[in-house]
Scaffold this active site. Structure first.
Site, PDB file in Angstrom:
ATOM      1  N   CYS A   1       7.331  -9.111   0.609  1.00 40.66           N
ATOM      2  CA  CYS A   1       6.553  -8.759   1.798  1.00 40.66           C
ATOM      3  C   CYS A   1       6.787  -9.787   2.907  1.00 40.66           C
ATOM      4  CB  CYS A   1       5.072  -8.699   1.433  1.00 40.66           C
ATOM      5  SG  CYS A   1       4.009  -8.319   2.847  1.00 40.66           S
TER       6      CYS A   1
ATOM      7  N   CYS B   1       0.784   3.921  -3.514  1.00 37.49           N
ATOM      8  CA  CYS B   1       1.018   5.353  -3.711  1.00 37.49           C
ATOM      9  C   CYS B   1       2.074   5.644  -4.780  1.00 37.49           C
ATOM     10  CB  CYS B   1       1.394   6.024  -2.392  1.00 37.49           C
ATOM     11  SG  CYS B   1       2.964   5.473  -1.693  1.00 37.49           S
TER      12      CYS B   1
ATOM     13  N   CYS C   1      -5.023  -4.187   0.971  1.00 35.75           N
ATOM     14  CA  CYS C   1      -3.606  -4.017   0.614  1.00 35.75           C
ATOM     15  C   CYS C   1      -3.424  -4.139  -0.903  1.00 35.75           C
ATOM     16  CB  CYS C   1      -2.758  -5.057   1.335  1.00 35.75           C
ATOM     17  SG  CYS C   1      -0.980  -4.862   1.003  1.00 35.75           S
TER      18      CYS C   1
ATOM     19  N   CYS D   1       1.757  13.233  -6.600  1.00 29.89           N
ATOM     20  CA  CYS D   1       1.063  14.342  -7.261  1.00 29.89           C
ATOM     21  C   CYS D   1       1.810  14.814  -8.502  1.00 29.89           C
ATOM     22  CB  CYS D   1       0.867  15.494  -6.280  1.00 29.89           C
ATOM     23  SG  CYS D   1      -0.025  15.057  -4.788  1.00 29.89           S
TER      24      CYS D   1
ATOM     25  N   HIS E   1       4.848  -6.985  -3.160  1.00 31.98           N
ATOM     26  CA  HIS E   1       4.298  -8.282  -2.745  1.00 31.98           C
ATOM     27  C   HIS E   1       5.367  -9.385  -2.716  1.00 31.98           C
ATOM     28  CE1 HIS E   1       1.263 -11.400  -2.327  1.00 31.98           C
ATOM     29  NE2 HIS E   1       1.659 -11.990  -3.434  1.00 31.98           N
TER      30      HIS E   1
ATOM     31  N   CYS F   1       6.703  16.044   0.311  1.00 30.90           N
ATOM     32  CA  CYS F   1       7.942  15.618  -0.360  1.00 30.90           C
ATOM     33  C   CYS F   1       9.127  16.470   0.104  1.00 30.90           C
ATOM     34  CB  CYS F   1       7.776  15.695  -1.873  1.00 30.90           C
ATOM     35  SG  CYS F   1       6.551  14.534  -2.520  1.00 30.90           S
TER      36      CYS F   1
ATOM     37  N   CYS G   1       5.112   0.610   5.489  1.00 35.45           N
ATOM     38  CA  CYS G   1       3.677   0.571   5.789  1.00 35.45           C
ATOM     39  C   CYS G   1       3.185  -0.791   6.273  1.00 35.45           C
ATOM     40  CB  CYS G   1       2.888   1.000   4.551  1.00 35.45           C
ATOM     41  SG  CYS G   1       3.256   2.681   4.004  1.00 35.45           S
TER      42      CYS G   1
ATOM     43  N   CYS H   1       3.984   8.532  -2.077  1.00 33.27           N
ATOM     44  CA  CYS H   1       3.418   9.661  -1.332  1.00 33.27           C
ATOM     45  C   CYS H   1       3.744   9.547   0.150  1.00 33.27           C
ATOM     46  CB  CYS H   1       1.914   9.690  -1.534  1.00 33.27           C
ATOM     47  SG  CYS H   1       1.059  11.047  -0.709  1.00 33.27           S
TER      48      CYS H   1
ATOM     49  N   CYS I   1      -0.581  -1.493   1.983  1.00 34.90           N
ATOM     50  CA  CYS I   1       0.047  -0.767   0.873  1.00 34.90           C
ATOM     51  C   CYS I   1      -1.070  -0.088   0.100  1.00 34.90           C
ATOM     52  CB  CYS I   1       0.833  -1.719  -0.026  1.00 34.90           C
ATOM     53  SG  CYS I   1       1.428  -0.921  -1.538  1.00 34.90           S
TER      54      CYS I   1
ATOM     55  N   CYS J   1      10.041  -0.669  -1.636  1.00 35.64           N
ATOM     56  CA  CYS J   1       9.722  -0.311  -0.244  1.00 35.64           C
ATOM     57  C   CYS J   1       9.956  -1.479   0.715  1.00 35.64           C
ATOM     58  CB  CYS J   1       8.269   0.137  -0.122  1.00 35.64           C
ATOM     59  SG  CYS J   1       7.894   1.727  -0.887  1.00 35.64           S
TER      60      CYS J   1
ATOM     61  N   CYS K   1       1.143  19.096  -0.557  1.00 31.08           N
ATOM     62  CA  CYS K   1       1.087  19.388   0.875  1.00 31.08           C
ATOM     63  C   CYS K   1       2.467  19.666   1.454  1.00 31.08           C
ATOM     64  CB  CYS K   1       0.459  18.216   1.606  1.00 31.08           C
ATOM     65  SG  CYS K   1       1.425  16.686   1.481  1.00 31.08           S
TER      66      CYS K   1
ATOM     67  N   CYS L   1      -1.704 -11.920   6.124  1.00 27.66           N
ATOM     68  CA  CYS L   1      -1.759 -11.077   4.923  1.00 27.66           C
ATOM     69  C   CYS L   1      -2.923 -10.073   5.016  1.00 27.66           C
ATOM     70  CB  CYS L   1      -1.923 -11.956   3.694  1.00 27.66           C
ATOM     71  SG  CYS L   1      -2.119 -11.023   2.160  1.00 27.66           S
TER      72      CYS L   1
END
Length: 340
Positions: A242, A303, A272, A163, A239, A71, A293, A199, A300, A281, A68, A266
């Site tokens: 988090c 991705c 998640c 992808c 995790h 990226c 996210c 993603c 989560c 992340c 799409c 949570c």
């Protein structure tokens, strides 16, 4: 216009040989400067320098298949270093169909010339169709063949985004999109592939990996899924860091979005996948370190994992194969936090 002073006759002769006059060049600079967050003069100066010294810098070719363009958008949001510095100062970006101004036969000519020279870094955004080549053709040619030809002459291959790295969403479509690694393996092409998933691709992961390869001349250490261990790694679970982890340990799971008492609980019961997602992340965060996210109320979706997207849906319940696995592991006490 200030930009006219930075163009020497030699450079303009090359442009004019390809049908581009001075006015068109400056018009392109004015339109593109805003994308890179630069003034028109600064962009024109940097682009002229990049073109004049391009042959001395590492060549990079960016191809896009079943994707799409998310990226690409993520790349243009790079701030440290800014994408303008990467594209104009650090590398010689020979082809990027979305960013480059050229089109049609001019692009094909640049592509063929770059492949003939070889030794470049090949970046592939998007999956490659395995059901039928007609799902993705460029210039009347199967994208699969274009990637195979380019990979054979490349120094290294970077498969970016979910992808490109693992098939992502296209894998769950009639095109049966597959990863770059799978496609090259089917063609019996033995070329190292670095998978930079998520993603879209995280701009820090992408830029950091490109610069690592350029500076060291080597491929970074990879985890068991071919991802840079410095960003993913088999022990880097979202995790573990988090902000909602304390509620997980206390058995406090959000089941009602409208209950203010459950605001930061949570999100496991909402699907998640953080307990099985390997990425930094939750430490690095996104958008220049502003958020990610889970902290903004989203789950989560794993991705960055090979299981995305086919095996993590439905995303907001615990009915997916991934969620069932996580729940079984939780029941078996496999997420007990170690005492420090």
């Amino acid at each position: 216009m200030k930009g006219e002073k930075i163009l020497n006759d030699g450079l303009m002769n090359i442009f004019e040989a390809h049908g581009i006059n001075r006015r068109d060049f400056l018009k392109y600079c004015a339109a593109t400067a805003a994308l890179f967050g630069l003034s028109e003069f600064e962009f024109s100066s940097k682009l002229a320098y990049a073109l004049e010294s391009g042959s001395k810098k590492p060549s990079v070719m960016w191809l896009e298949g079943l994707a799409c363009a998310g990226c690409t958008i993520s790349l243009t949001q790079s701030l440290h270093p800014p994408v303008s510095s990467i594209i104009l100062d650090k590398i010689s970006l020979r082809q990027h169909d979305t960013i480059m101004a050229a089109a049609g036969h001019m692009v094909e000519e640049i592509h063929d010339q770059t492949v003939k020279e070889g030794g470049y870094i090949l970046i592939v955004e998007g999956a490659i169709p395995s059901a039928d080549d007609r799902f993705c053709e460029i210039g009347g040619r199967p994208f699969r063949k274009i990637v195979e030809e380019a990979a054979r002459k490349s120094k290294a291959v970077l498969a970016v985004g979910a992808c490109g790295a693992f098939g992502g969403i296209p894998r769950a479509t009639p095109s049966k999109g597959i990863s770059v690694t799978e496609s090259l393996k089917k063609a019996k092409i033995d070329k190292p592939v670095i998978n930079i998933s998520t993603c879209p691709v995280h701009t820090d992961h992408l830029v950091g990996t490109i610069l690592y390869v350029l500076v060291t001349g080597n491929i970074p250490e990879l985890d068991s899924n071919g991802r840079p261990a410095m960003y993913f790694g088999d022990s880097r679970l979202i995790h573990d860091n988090c902000r909602r982890r304390a509620h997980f340990d206390a058995g406090e799971f959000l089941n009602d979005w409208n209950d203010p008492r459950q605001k930061d609980w949570c999100l496991l019961q909402k699907g998640c996948k953080g307990p099985m997602s390997h990425s930094d992340c939750s430490i690095r965060r996104w958008n220049d370190g502003i958020n990610f996210c889970i902290d903004c109320g989203g789950v989560c979706q794993a991705c960055g994992e090979p299981s995305f997207y086919e095996h993590v849906t439905p995303l907001y319940t615990v009915e997916s194969e991934s969620s069932k696995k996580i729940m079984a592991m939780k029941k078996a006490g496999m997420f007990t936090k170690e005492e420090s």
